[in-house]
Design a protein around this motif. Structure first.
Motif, PDB file in Angstrom:
ATOM      1  N   LEU A  32       0.827  -1.209   0.000  1.00 53.23           N
ATOM      2  CA  LEU A  32       0.000   0.000   0.000  1.00 53.23           C
ATOM      3  C   LEU A  32       0.861   1.259   0.000  1.00 53.23           C
ATOM      4  O   LEU A  32       0.536   2.235  -0.682  1.00 53.23           O
ATOM      5  N   VAL A  33       1.952   1.218   0.747  1.00 52.40           N
ATOM      6  CA  VAL A  33       2.847   2.384   0.783  1.00 52.40           C
ATOM      7  C   VAL A  33       3.505   2.586  -0.584  1.00 52.40           C
ATOM      8  O   VAL A  33       3.575   3.705  -1.097  1.00 52.40           O
ATOM      9  N   PHE A  34       3.958   1.496  -1.188  1.00 51.03           N
ATOM     10  CA  PHE A  34       4.510   1.591  -2.539  1.00 51.03           C
ATOM     11  C   PHE A  34       3.458   2.139  -3.503  1.00 51.03           C
ATOM     12  O   PHE A  34       3.762   2.939  -4.382  1.00 51.03           O
ATOM     13  N   GLY A  35       2.242   1.708  -3.331  1.00 47.08           N
ATOM     14  CA  GLY A  35       1.170   2.181  -4.198  1.00 47.08           C
ATOM     15  C   GLY A  35       1.013   3.680  -4.111  1.00 47.08           C
ATOM     16  O   GLY A  35       0.874   4.364  -5.126  1.00 47.08           O
ATOM     17  N   MET A  36       1.043   4.197  -2.889  1.00 40.98           N
ATOM     18  CA  MET A  36       0.911   5.638  -2.716  1.00 40.98           C
ATOM     19  C   MET A  36       2.082   6.382  -3.350  1.00 40.98           C
ATOM     20  O   MET A  36       1.892   7.327  -4.116  1.00 40.98           O
ATOM     21  N   ILE A  37       3.289   5.925  -3.068  1.00 45.04           N
ATOM     22  CA  ILE A  37       4.477   6.588  -3.619  1.00 45.04           C
ATOM     23  C   ILE A  37       4.482   6.520  -5.149  1.00 45.04           C
ATOM     24  O   ILE A  37       4.640   7.528  -5.835  1.00 45.04           O
ATOM     25  N   ASN A  38       4.312   5.321  -5.672  1.00 46.14           N
ATOM     26  CA  ASN A  38       4.414   5.139  -7.120  1.00 46.14           C
ATOM     27  C   ASN A  38       3.358   5.903  -7.900  1.00 46.14           C
ATOM     28  O   ASN A  38       3.561   6.269  -9.050  1.00 46.14           O
ATOM     29  N   SER A  39       2.222   6.159  -7.243  1.00 42.27           N
ATOM     30  CA  SER A  39       1.136   6.839  -7.950  1.00 42.27           C
ATOM     31  C   SER A  39       1.494   8.284  -8.289  1.00 42.27           C
ATOM     32  O   SER A  39       0.801   8.913  -9.095  1.00 42.27           O
ATOM     33  N   ILE A  40       2.561   8.782  -7.707  1.00 42.45           N
ATOM     34  CA  ILE A  40       2.984  10.155  -8.006  1.00 42.45           C
ATOM     35  C   ILE A  40       3.232  10.343  -9.500  1.00 42.45           C
ATOM     36  O   ILE A  40       2.946  11.403 -10.056  1.00 42.45           O
ATOM     37  N   VAL A  41       3.726   9.299 -10.153  1.00 44.83           N
ATOM     38  CA  VAL A  41       4.011   9.430 -11.593  1.00 44.83           C
ATOM     39  C   VAL A  41       2.755   9.684 -12.411  1.00 44.83           C
ATOM     40  O   VAL A  41       2.840  10.119 -13.561  1.00 44.83           O
ATOM     41  N   GLU A  42       1.592   9.399 -11.836  1.00 44.78           N
ATOM     42  CA  GLU A  42       0.351   9.578 -12.577  1.00 44.78           C
ATOM     43  C   GLU A  42      -0.085  11.036 -12.693  1.00 44.78           C
ATOM     44  O   GLU A  42      -0.908  11.373 -13.534  1.00 44.78           O
ATOM     45  N   TRP A  43       0.453  11.890 -11.828  1.00 43.99           N
ATOM     46  CA  TRP A  43      -0.012  13.274 -11.874  1.00 43.99           C
ATOM     47  C   TRP A  43       1.096  14.325 -11.781  1.00 43.99           C
ATOM     48  O   TRP A  43       0.910  15.452 -12.226  1.00 43.99           O
ATOM     49  N   TYR A  44       2.249  13.977 -11.210  1.00 45.68           N
ATOM     50  CA  TYR A  44       3.281  15.005 -11.035  1.00 45.68           C
ATOM     51  C   TYR A  44       3.867  15.448 -12.367  1.00 45.68           C
ATOM     52  O   TYR A  44       4.281  14.618 -13.178  1.00 45.68           O
ATOM     53  N   ARG A  45       3.869  16.754 -12.604  1.00 51.68           N
ATOM     54  CA  ARG A  45       4.508  17.318 -13.784  1.00 51.68           C
ATOM     55  C   ARG A  45       5.385  18.461 -13.323  1.00 51.68           C
ATOM     56  O   ARG A  45       4.893  19.385 -12.679  1.00 51.68           O
ATOM     57  N   PRO A  46       6.683  18.421 -13.640  1.00 60.72           N
ATOM     58  CA  PRO A  46       7.639  19.405 -13.097  1.00 60.72           C
ATOM     59  C   PRO A  46       7.604  20.735 -13.826  1.00 60.72           C
ATOM     60  O   PRO A  46       8.620  21.185 -14.335  1.00 60.72           O
ATOM     61  N   ASP A  47       6.427  21.380 -13.903  1.00 67.77           N
ATOM     62  CA  ASP A  47       6.342  22.641 -14.629  1.00 67.77           C
ATOM     63  C   ASP A  47       6.504  23.841 -13.698  1.00 67.77           C
ATOM     64  O   ASP A  47       5.546  24.468 -13.263  1.00 67.77           O
ATOM     65  N   GLY A  48       7.755  24.129 -13.422  1.00 66.85           N
ATOM     66  CA  GLY A  48       8.110  25.337 -12.682  1.00 66.85           C
ATOM     67  C   GLY A  48       7.296  25.631 -11.438  1.00 66.85           C
ATOM     68  O   GLY A  48       7.674  25.272 -10.331  1.00 66.85           O
TER      69      GLY A  48
END
Lengths: 200, 200
Positions: A156-172
């Motif tokens: 579950l913890v991995f699930g939470m961490i890994n899900s960041i790739v689904e929305w994080y966009r490094p736009d300034g």
DNA sequence: GTCTATATTACGATAGAC
DNA sequence: GTCTATCGTAATATAGAC
């Protein structure tokens, strides 16, 4: 889809284009034609740099895996109380994931249709087990709740961490690595509830 | 890959085969040839039941979306204190996800290459917003910590819940829906730490 | 290092017999 | 409702010129 073309490519610079397209369209949904348009060179020119589509995938997931396994070799992940080492690893995973976003994203979406994909899945399992060991140790030292199974909690913890790739966009102007790492650490260790008390 | 063939198919029974193969190989990685082998009938026979590959995808994700949106209409999701409605929705999401595993799995892996996929992504965003509203209300009522942004917290909680599709397999002796729902609720609301106290 | 042209295979989908 | 046969397209990859 089409992108500014370079004068010339190396396998490395080509990789960054390929990884972006793989993440947009999915690996299976990306043809060499898609890659050639995105890179601004012909299909056959791509074959001059790499043996094929699968080599690009292998290079990308290798990079992500090296960064992730590198965390486990860092001093704070090796010495000290298990709960503190665990928190360090959780924070560093978030940082690595955000810093190497496209590469880790691709790694996390691998399905297992090719030999390269199955190898990547195997290495991911290995990493998961290493972190699960850490959680198990923290539970034995009494710092982590015992009413949720270690294996389940790790997933579950991995699930939470890994899900960041689904929305994080490094736009300034977006969120920084630190802010996200803090939020993840807070939720993972203390949860959402205001008073933080045990209930269920 | 190859499976026991049925005497005859309907769009519904064919769907269950297709969804399983889509999840194993990825939607883009699945050809009509793959589907025909798995169903034990010829490619052209599949076209007798459905218009094509995309219709199978549409039927599958529609089913998952209907189940998820159904949660929001249930009484416990509509009346009472926001934090309690939120906990109810979190638990029900886990249950629906496990009960409709292959359909929700497919929904969560949709990328956006076709019109159907983009429609599914749009509906998912809608659902996310509805749950984020609940979390916002719970924060305003003072039941949920205010030091993690609502939007970020929602995404991380969804990440944890949705990741269940990556490992849960309903093979008899495994974990039950209730056990997983309890674990998720505990971690989401109280976190991993033994004493449950605020620290970071 | 890049190109055009092409070989070869696989894909989604249809035609028409039974 | 299922089949075999096939169409047209798009896929991965190679050959060989510049």
């Amino acid at each position: 889809m089409t992108t500014a073309r370079r004068d010339t490519y190396t396998p490395e610079t080509l990789l960054s284009v390929a990884v972006r397209v793989f993440n947009e369209r999915g690996y299976d949904g990306t043809s060499m034609e898609h890659l050639s348009r995105a890179a601004g060179i012909s299909k056959s020119s791509i074959y001059h740099h790499v043996a094929g589509k699968e080599e690009l995938l292998r290079r990308a997931v290798s990079r992500a895996l090296e960064e992730l396994f590198g965390i486990l070799d860092e001093e704070h992940a090796r010495v000290g109380r298990a709960a503190e080492r665990l928190e360090y690893v959780v924070r560093r995973m978030v940082e690595v994931l955000m810093a190497e976003l496209p590469y880790v994203t691709l790694l996390l979406r691998v399905r297992g249709n090719t030999a390269t994909e199955r190898w990547a899945l195997e290495r991911r399992r290995e990493f998961d087990h290493r972190v699960a060991e850490l959680l198990r140790a923290a539970a034995e030292e009494g710092d982590v709740r015992a009413d949720v199974e270690v294996r389940l909690a790790t997933r579950l913890v991995f699930g939470m961490i890994n899900s960041i790739v689904e929305w994080y966009r490094p736009d300034g102007r977006g969120m920084g690595e630190r802010e996200v790492a803090d939020a993840v650490a807070r939720l993972v260790f203390s949860g959402l509830r205001e008073d933080g008390r045990r209930e269920g």
